[in-house]
Design a protein around this motif. Structure first.
Motif, PDB file in Angstrom:
ATOM      1  N   ALA A 155     -54.157  56.694  27.976  1.00  0.00           N
ATOM      2  CA  ALA A 155     -53.933  55.311  27.548  1.00  0.00           C
ATOM      3  C   ALA A 155     -54.049  54.394  28.757  1.00  0.00           C
ATOM      4  O   ALA A 155     -53.794  54.805  29.903  1.00  0.00           O
ATOM      5  CB  ALA A 155     -52.559  55.159  26.906  1.00  0.00           C
ATOM      6  N   ARG A 156     -54.432  53.170  28.502  1.00  0.00           N
ATOM      7  CA  ARG A 156     -54.417  52.158  29.557  1.00  0.00           C
ATOM      8  C   ARG A 156     -54.334  50.777  28.930  1.00  0.00           C
ATOM      9  O   ARG A 156     -54.773  50.558  27.802  1.00  0.00           O
ATOM     10  CB  ARG A 156     -55.637  52.252  30.473  1.00  0.00           C
ATOM     11  N   VAL A 157     -53.784  49.844  29.699  1.00  0.00           N
ATOM     12  CA  VAL A 157     -53.727  48.448  29.282  1.00  0.00           C
ATOM     13  C   VAL A 157     -55.110  47.836  29.449  1.00  0.00           C
ATOM     14  O   VAL A 157     -55.775  48.046  30.472  1.00  0.00           O
ATOM     15  CB  VAL A 157     -52.681  47.679  30.110  1.00  0.00           C
ATOM     16  N   THR A 158     -55.568  47.107  28.468  1.00  0.00           N
ATOM     17  CA  THR A 158     -56.916  46.550  28.491  1.00  0.00           C
ATOM     18  C   THR A 158     -57.001  45.234  29.245  1.00  0.00           C
ATOM     19  O   THR A 158     -58.099  44.716  29.468  1.00  0.00           O
ATOM     20  CB  THR A 158     -57.422  46.341  27.052  1.00  0.00           C
ATOM     21  N   LEU A 159     -55.861  44.671  29.627  1.00  0.00           N
ATOM     22  CA  LEU A 159     -55.824  43.439  30.404  1.00  0.00           C
ATOM     23  C   LEU A 159     -55.334  43.741  31.811  1.00  0.00           C
ATOM     24  O   LEU A 159     -54.634  44.727  32.036  1.00  0.00           O
ATOM     25  CB  LEU A 159     -54.883  42.420  29.757  1.00  0.00           C
ATOM     26  N   GLN A 160     -55.682  42.882  32.739  1.00  0.00           N
ATOM     27  CA  GLN A 160     -55.156  43.035  34.084  1.00  0.00           C
ATOM     28  C   GLN A 160     -53.731  42.492  34.110  1.00  0.00           C
ATOM     29  O   GLN A 160     -53.491  41.315  33.871  1.00  0.00           O
ATOM     30  CB  GLN A 160     -56.015  42.296  35.100  1.00  0.00           C
ATOM     31  N   LEU A 161     -52.784  43.368  34.403  1.00  0.00           N
ATOM     32  CA  LEU A 161     -51.382  42.962  34.469  1.00  0.00           C
ATOM     33  C   LEU A 161     -51.093  42.295  35.809  1.00  0.00           C
ATOM     34  O   LEU A 161     -51.816  42.503  36.793  1.00  0.00           O
ATOM     35  CB  LEU A 161     -50.477  44.180  34.315  1.00  0.00           C
ATOM     36  N   PRO A 162     -50.024  41.497  35.889  1.00  0.00           N
ATOM     37  CA  PRO A 162     -49.599  40.997  37.199  1.00  0.00           C
ATOM     38  C   PRO A 162     -49.412  42.151  38.177  1.00  0.00           C
ATOM     39  O   PRO A 162     -49.096  43.274  37.786  1.00  0.00           O
ATOM     40  CB  PRO A 162     -48.274  40.297  36.893  1.00  0.00           C
TER      41      PRO A 162
ATOM     42  N   GLU B 140     -47.136  42.780  40.345  1.00  0.00           N
ATOM     43  CA  GLU B 140     -45.781  43.235  40.629  1.00  0.00           C
ATOM     44  C   GLU B 140     -45.501  44.554  39.900  1.00  0.00           C
ATOM     45  O   GLU B 140     -45.747  44.678  38.703  1.00  0.00           O
ATOM     46  CB  GLU B 140     -44.747  42.193  40.212  1.00  0.00           C
ATOM     47  N   PRO B 141     -44.975  45.564  40.605  1.00  0.00           N
ATOM     48  CA  PRO B 141     -44.741  46.883  39.998  1.00  0.00           C
ATOM     49  C   PRO B 141     -43.811  46.854  38.789  1.00  0.00           C
ATOM     50  O   PRO B 141     -43.916  47.720  37.921  1.00  0.00           O
ATOM     51  CB  PRO B 141     -44.128  47.696  41.149  1.00  0.00           C
ATOM     52  N   LEU B 142     -42.897  45.875  38.700  1.00  0.00           N
ATOM     53  CA  LEU B 142     -41.999  45.812  37.552  1.00  0.00           C
ATOM     54  C   LEU B 142     -42.792  45.685  36.254  1.00  0.00           C
ATOM     55  O   LEU B 142     -42.420  46.274  35.232  1.00  0.00           O
ATOM     56  CB  LEU B 142     -41.017  44.645  37.700  1.00  0.00           C
ATOM     57  N   TRP B 143     -43.867  44.913  36.261  1.00  0.00           N
ATOM     58  CA  TRP B 143     -44.675  44.748  35.059  1.00  0.00           C
ATOM     59  C   TRP B 143     -45.280  46.076  34.622  1.00  0.00           C
ATOM     60  O   TRP B 143     -45.360  46.375  33.428  1.00  0.00           O
ATOM     61  CB  TRP B 143     -45.773  43.716  35.297  1.00  0.00           C
TER      62      TRP B 143
ATOM     63  N   LEU C  71     -50.677  50.631  35.137  1.00  0.00           N
ATOM     64  CA  LEU C  71     -50.964  50.933  33.741  1.00  0.00           C
ATOM     65  C   LEU C  71     -52.238  50.264  33.251  1.00  0.00           C
ATOM     66  O   LEU C  71     -52.624  50.487  32.090  1.00  0.00           O
ATOM     67  CB  LEU C  71     -49.777  50.530  32.863  1.00  0.00           C
ATOM     68  N   ASP C  72     -52.923  49.476  34.113  1.00  0.00           N
ATOM     69  CA  ASP C  72     -54.224  48.958  33.726  1.00  0.00           C
ATOM     70  C   ASP C  72     -55.340  49.885  34.203  1.00  0.00           C
ATOM     71  O   ASP C  72     -56.508  49.502  34.248  1.00  0.00           O
ATOM     72  CB  ASP C  72     -54.443  47.514  34.201  1.00  0.00           C
ATOM     73  N   ASP C  73     -54.985  51.116  34.575  1.00  0.00           N
ATOM     74  CA  ASP C  73     -55.905  52.221  34.748  1.00  0.00           C
ATOM     75  C   ASP C  73     -55.397  53.375  33.888  1.00  0.00           C
ATOM     76  O   ASP C  73     -54.240  53.361  33.439  1.00  0.00           O
ATOM     77  CB  ASP C  73     -55.996  52.642  36.213  1.00  0.00           C
TER      78      ASP C  73
ATOM     79  N   GLY D 226     -41.429  64.536  28.252  1.00  0.00           N
ATOM     80  CA  GLY D 226     -42.789  64.083  28.456  1.00  0.00           C
ATOM     81  C   GLY D 226     -43.057  63.731  29.899  1.00  0.00           C
ATOM     82  O   GLY D 226     -42.129  63.630  30.717  1.00  0.00           O
ATOM     83  N   SER D 227     -44.317  63.557  30.222  1.00  0.00           N
ATOM     84  CA  SER D 227     -44.728  63.176  31.571  1.00  0.00           C
ATOM     85  C   SER D 227     -45.842  62.158  31.489  1.00  0.00           C
ATOM     86  O   SER D 227     -46.580  62.094  30.496  1.00  0.00           O
ATOM     87  CB  SER D 227     -45.196  64.395  32.374  1.00  0.00           C
ATOM     88  N   VAL D 228     -45.958  61.347  32.529  1.00  0.00           N
ATOM     89  CA  VAL D 228     -47.011  60.341  32.632  1.00  0.00           C
ATOM     90  C   VAL D 228     -47.695  60.521  33.982  1.00  0.00           C
ATOM     91  O   VAL D 228     -47.058  60.348  35.038  1.00  0.00           O
ATOM     92  CB  VAL D 228     -46.462  58.911  32.500  1.00  0.00           C
ATOM     93  N   HIS D 229     -48.966  60.915  33.966  1.00  0.00           N
ATOM     94  CA  HIS D 229     -49.750  61.136  35.184  1.00  0.00           C
ATOM     95  C   HIS D 229     -50.883  60.115  35.272  1.00  0.00           C
ATOM     96  O   HIS D 229     -51.402  59.653  34.247  1.00  0.00           O
ATOM     97  CB  HIS D 229     -50.379  62.531  35.193  1.00  0.00           C
ATOM     98  N   THR D 230     -51.302  59.814  36.497  1.00  0.00           N
ATOM     99  CA  THR D 230     -52.509  59.016  36.698  1.00  0.00           C
ATOM    100  C   THR D 230     -53.735  59.895  36.511  1.00  0.00           C
ATOM    101  O   THR D 230     -53.640  61.127  36.418  1.00  0.00           O
ATOM    102  CB  THR D 230     -52.539  58.417  38.106  1.00  0.00           C
ATOM    103  N   ARG D 231     -54.909  59.278  36.489  1.00  0.00           N
ATOM    104  CA  ARG D 231     -56.136  60.061  36.345  1.00  0.00           C
ATOM    105  C   ARG D 231     -56.386  60.934  37.579  1.00  0.00           C
ATOM    106  O   ARG D 231     -57.122  61.925  37.504  1.00  0.00           O
ATOM    107  CB  ARG D 231     -57.329  59.148  36.060  1.00  0.00           C
ATOM    108  N   GLU D 232     -55.745  60.594  38.715  1.00  0.00           N
ATOM    109  CA  GLU D 232     -55.849  61.435  39.913  1.00  0.00           C
ATOM    110  C   GLU D 232     -54.844  62.569  39.907  1.00  0.00           C
ATOM    111  O   GLU D 232     -54.816  63.376  40.840  1.00  0.00           O
ATOM    112  CB  GLU D 232     -55.661  60.577  41.177  1.00  0.00           C
ATOM    113  N   GLY D 233     -54.004  62.662  38.878  1.00  0.00           N
ATOM    114  CA  GLY D 233     -53.041  63.745  38.768  1.00  0.00           C
ATOM    115  C   GLY D 233     -51.695  63.457  39.377  1.00  0.00           C
ATOM    116  O   GLY D 233     -50.851  64.364  39.489  1.00  0.00           O
ATOM    117  N   VAL D 234     -51.418  62.210  39.763  1.00  0.00           N
ATOM    118  CA  VAL D 234     -50.132  61.853  40.354  1.00  0.00           C
ATOM    119  C   VAL D 234     -49.106  61.664  39.237  1.00  0.00           C
ATOM    120  O   VAL D 234     -49.351  60.931  38.272  1.00  0.00           O
ATOM    121  CB  VAL D 234     -50.255  60.567  41.191  1.00  0.00           C
TER     122      VAL D 234
END
Length: 265
Positions: free
Chosen positions: A168-175, A177-180, A221-223, A243-251
């Motif tokens: 999944a990814r957000v289709t818009l560019q988020l601000p 700031e990491p809180l977003w 989350l926009d990747d 559950g777990s949430v990983h980046t596409r790089e496996g982080v």
């Protein structure tokens, strides 16, 4: 889940849903409303509660965990008010409690903890689940989520009513700031259910009772991120999964757990 967009879900974008109006010190209101045939989506109210808590902590402190309880079904067509209690601000950590209120009644409460950035050891024990490259997988619509797109890999529990592993990814560019991005992750984290593989002709999962997220590392989350849900047990009318949430790089960006009703159909 289905592969078609459900009617009546928000036309507002995700930043619009997460934007809160300060109405008094430690008091915020979510004004984005829309018609929804179902109760207010739990990931939305949890993400908004995290935004409210984050607005009250010192600069540079980011969420590292949240624990929430769903007490009543919310109404997506009605504004939600968030009241924040500042339990403690220490040298490195800030503790907050948030209640979400509609029509004078608490529908959700949450404890959240924030930490100042800190250097140290960084280890990841388990590898990312096998899911293929998201750009090479078929599209998958994530029901109830605005500003998100999905990709569907092969499932670890074939034949279930909803997938338990998807990109999944957000289709818009988020601000920036990491809180977003932590709030967007929280918004995503309540979708589907890790109990789907345990459904049968007699029993199925129902409303969420409580939900927790641990933010290990700041990720965007926009990747593409991979959400993987694993069932563990059902009993006493309740079911529990992780559950777990990983980046596409496996982080590994975050871990989550949820308990939901599990009763006769």
């Amino acid at each position: 889940m289905t592969a078609a967009v459900d009617p009546g879900y928000p036309e507002a974008d995700l930043p619009g849903l997460l934007e809160l109006e300060p109405i008094e010190r430690d008091l915020f209101r979510a004004n984005a409303v829309f018609d929804d045939p179902l109760a207010l989506y739990g990931g939305q109210v949890a993400a908004q509660a995290l935004m409210a808590a984050g607005a009250t902590v010192p600069d540079g402190r980011l969420p590292h965990s949240l624990h929430g309880y769903y007490l009543r079904g919310g109404d997506a067509s009605h504004p939600t008010v968030f009241r924040v209690d500042r339990d403690r601000d220490g040298r490195s950590f800030s503790a907050r409690r948030v209640v979400a209120i509609q029509r004078g009644k608490v529908i959700f409460n949450m404890s959240a903890s924030f930490q100042a950035a800190e250097d140290g050891a960084d280890h990841q024990v388990e590898p990312v689940p096998s899911a293929g490259a998201p750009d090479e997988l078929p599209p998958f619509v994530l029901p109830r989520l605005t500003s998100f797109e999905g990709r569907l890999p092969a499932q670890p529990y074939p034949g279930g009513p909803w997938p338990t592993r998807f990109w999944a990814r957000v289709t818009l560019q988020l601000p920036k700031e990491p809180l977003w991005h932590a709030a967007a992750l929280t918004y995503l984290s309540d979708i589907s259910t890790g109990l789907a593989p345990l459904h049968d002709e007699t029993y199925q999962s129902g409303a969420t009772l409580d939900h927790a997220v641990w933010f290990h590392r700041s990720i965007r989350l926009d990747d593409w991120v991979l959400l993987d849900l694993v069932p563990h047990t059902v009993g006493g009318g309740r079911g529990w999964y992780t559950g777990s949430v990983h980046t596409r790089e496996g982080v590994l960006g975050a871990s989550l757990t949820q308990e939901a009703l599990y009763r006769r159909r």
